[in-house]
Enzyme design. Structure first.
Site, PDB file in Angstrom:
ATOM      1  N   HIS A 125       0.833  -1.210   0.009  1.00  0.00           N
ATOM      2  CA  HIS A 125       0.027  -0.133   0.027  1.00  0.00           C
ATOM      3  C   HIS A 125       0.983   1.182  -0.041  1.00  0.00           C
ATOM      4  O   HIS A 125       0.372   2.242  -0.274  1.00  0.00           O
ATOM      5  CB  HIS A 125      -0.958  -0.155   1.037  1.00  0.00           C
ATOM      6  CG  HIS A 125      -0.538   0.348   2.548  1.00  0.00           C
ATOM      7  ND1 HIS A 125       0.092  -0.579   3.438  1.00  0.00           N
ATOM      8  CD2 HIS A 125      -0.188   1.271   3.160  1.00  0.00           C
ATOM      9  CE1 HIS A 125       0.676  -0.012   4.478  1.00  0.00           C
ATOM     10  NE2 HIS A 125       0.576   1.154   4.403  1.00  0.00           N
ATOM     11  N   ASP A 155       0.166  -7.714   1.452  1.00  0.00           N
ATOM     12  CA  ASP A 155       0.603  -6.142   1.522  1.00  0.00           C
ATOM     13  C   ASP A 155       2.033  -6.046   1.592  1.00  0.00           C
ATOM     14  O   ASP A 155       2.508  -5.326   2.364  1.00  0.00           O
ATOM     15  CB  ASP A 155      -0.028  -5.724   2.617  1.00  0.00           C
ATOM     16  CG  ASP A 155       0.003  -4.220   2.498  1.00  0.00           C
ATOM     17  OD1 ASP A 155       0.128  -3.450   1.491  1.00  0.00           O
ATOM     18  OD2 ASP A 155      -0.223  -3.281   3.529  1.00  0.00           O
ATOM     19  N   GLY A 227       3.287   6.912   7.847  1.00  0.00           N
ATOM     20  CA  GLY A 227       4.899   7.035   7.451  1.00  0.00           C
ATOM     21  C   GLY A 227       5.636   5.866   8.023  1.00  0.00           C
ATOM     22  O   GLY A 227       6.632   5.592   7.439  1.00  0.00           O
ATOM     23  N   ASN A 228       5.377   5.301   9.069  1.00  0.00           N
ATOM     24  CA  ASN A 228       6.210   4.149   9.467  1.00  0.00           C
ATOM     25  C   ASN A 228       5.970   2.750   8.435  1.00  0.00           C
ATOM     26  O   ASN A 228       6.515   1.876   8.531  1.00  0.00           O
ATOM     27  CB  ASN A 228       5.762   3.723  11.081  1.00  0.00           C
ATOM     28  CG  ASN A 228       6.745   4.617  11.708  1.00  0.00           C
ATOM     29  OD1 ASN A 228       5.942   5.428  12.554  1.00  0.00           O
ATOM     30  ND2 ASN A 228       7.918   4.088  12.074  1.00  0.00           N
ATOM     31  N   SER A 229       4.851   2.763   7.784  1.00  0.00           N
ATOM     32  CA  SER A 229       4.477   1.670   6.950  1.00  0.00           C
ATOM     33  C   SER A 229       5.729   1.268   6.261  1.00  0.00           C
ATOM     34  O   SER A 229       6.125   2.112   5.460  1.00  0.00           O
ATOM     35  CB  SER A 229       3.212   1.941   6.049  1.00  0.00           C
ATOM     36  OG  SER A 229       2.055   2.093   6.900  1.00  0.00           O
ATOM     37  N   GLY A 285      -8.973 -25.515  -3.073  1.00  0.00           N
ATOM     38  CA  GLY A 285     -10.514 -25.614  -3.623  1.00  0.00           C
ATOM     39  C   GLY A 285     -11.529 -25.638  -2.869  1.00  0.00           C
ATOM     40  O   GLY A 285     -12.586 -26.588  -2.960  1.00  0.00           O
ATOM     41  N   VAL A 286     -11.546 -25.003  -1.473  1.00  0.00           N
ATOM     42  CA  VAL A 286     -12.814 -25.285  -0.634  1.00  0.00           C
ATOM     43  C   VAL A 286     -13.349 -24.049  -0.150  1.00  0.00           C
ATOM     44  O   VAL A 286     -12.581 -23.039  -0.319  1.00  0.00           O
ATOM     45  CB  VAL A 286     -12.400 -26.181   0.622  1.00  0.00           C
ATOM     46  CG1 VAL A 286     -11.967 -27.672   0.292  1.00  0.00           C
ATOM     47  CG2 VAL A 286     -11.277 -25.512   1.590  1.00  0.00           C
TER      48      VAL A 286
END
Length: 388
Positions: A125, A155, A227-229, A285-286
């Site tokens: 992000h 992410d 901003g820490n992301s 596939g469940v």
């Protein structure tokens, strides 16, 4: 009489001049204004550090910060507006977990140098929809970066800069983290410059936040702000434990609830993006659902934990192995699963084309099914609550 007065006035003038000179050049000769002993200040001074750059404060985390800080950089992007993107600052969900941001035309964040050859880890992000990306190193250099690959499901994103011999961070062991361990968060909050905050691990294995498809967050009370992301969560020795990703906030600032992606997950994603250009995950596939006590009682199940399978994709890997709606998944391999998030993570960790033993409870029987794992599709099935 007049002569005596002149002599007296001259004597006083000379005396005042002498006092002025002494007060200016040698004040200690005059003593205190009250005529007592000279004032002496007894100030206790701690000894200086034995070596330059070595902290003398007991319990200081300066060595850890000094070791890790050069590996954390600032990220400044120009971002194309996308009102449909889940990270859109106009979305209330975004404010809840990321706080107030600048505008959709620019953004700031952080990244971690993971290789001397110029590879960096950050959040998806932070760089998603970015037109230009500029990296600010701790030594003051600024350089353009390009995106090597992104993984919205976790992410995470990998960047590359055209520099060599960079100070790469040392990876730690996030799997051994315990609640109460000391951690440091390093990043570029509010674009004020590199900042180090400290706290403890508040929880591990946090899921169900609705942030990513695959969630296994480290929760910390170390101050993490917008901003820490993409910055580093490190241990008390400066080793990387996680990538700071989100905060829970009502004010836009830190409220003591921050989340980081464990370095074990980040490394797996990073290596996939660098070597193959894509993150390869398993898929069976469940359609899973958390098993509640009410559901167990309603369906008269013999277990009160696990993941209820509410649907099985026709001709999918699980269907071919004999899995049925109503089965309760207890284990994937040797790993016990207690909720949907754990099942998603356990299945995603399986290698496509490999065979995995999945243990299910079917009525009163415990059944072991051998499933040939497929590769997780990238399209519509990639949502958190969709088919797994």
């Amino acid at each position: 009489m007049r002569r005596l007065w002149l002599v007296f006035s001259q004597a006083v003038t000379v005396a005042l001049a002498v006092v002025f000179v002494l007060a200016t050049l040698k004040p200690q000769w005059i003593g205190s204004p009250a005529g007592g002993a000279p004032v002496q200040l007894n100030i206790a001074q701690a000894p200086t550090a034995a070596s330059p750059g070595v902290s003398s404060s007991p319990g200081s985390f300066a060595p850890a910060a000094r070791r890790a800080s050069p590996s954390v950089v600032s990220v400044v992007t120009s971002v194309a507006a996308d009102p449909k993107h889940k990270g859109n600052p106009a979305d209330p969900w975004f404010h809840r977990y990321f706080g107030d941001q600048d505008g959709p035309t620019s953004g700031t964040g952080s990244a971690v140098i993971v290789s001397p050859d110029g590879y960096l880890l950050t959040n998806n992000h932070v760089v998603e929809n970015a037109g230009q990306i500029e990296i600010g190193l701790a030594d003051g250099r600024r350089v353009a970066a390009k995106v090597i690959g992104t993984d919205p499901d976790s992410d995470l994103a990998v960047l590359k800069v055209a520099l060599k011999d960079l100070p790469a961070i040392t990876f730690g062991d996030a799997d051994s983290l315990q609640v109460g361990d000391i951690v440091l968060a390093i990043g570029n909050p509010f674009n004020v410059g590199q900042t180090v905050t400290s706290g403890i691990v508040s929880a591990v294995g946090r899921t169900g936040l609705g942030l990513n498809t695959f969630e296994n967050f480290i929760q910390t009370d170390a101050a993490i702000n917008p901003g820490n992301s993409g910055g580093a969560l490190v241990d008390a020795t400066g080793q990387l434990l996680g990538i700071n990703t989100a905060i829970y906030s009502r004010s836009g600032g830190s409220m003591g609830i921050g989340f980081a992606i464990p370095v074990s997950t980040a490394r797996q994603v990073m290596e996939g993006l660098i070597t193959e250009g894509v993150v390869t995950r398993g898929w069976i596939g469940v359609q899973p659902s958390d098993l509640t006590a009410d559901m167990a009682e309603s369906f008269k199940l013999k277990v009160d934990h696990g993941v209820l399978i509410t649907g099985v994709l026709q001709d999918g890997p699980a269907s071919a192995a004999g899995m049925q709606p109503g089965d309760v998944v207890l284990k994937v391999g040797k790993a016990a699963v207690a909720n949907t998030a754990q099942l998603l993570n356990a299945v995603a960790a399986l290698k496509p084309l490999s065979a995995a033993v999945i243990t299910v409870q079917r009525g009163e029987q415990t059944v072991s099914l051998t499933v040939k794992v497929a590769q997780r599709p990238k399209a519509k099935i990639a949502s958190r609550k969709s088919a797994e």
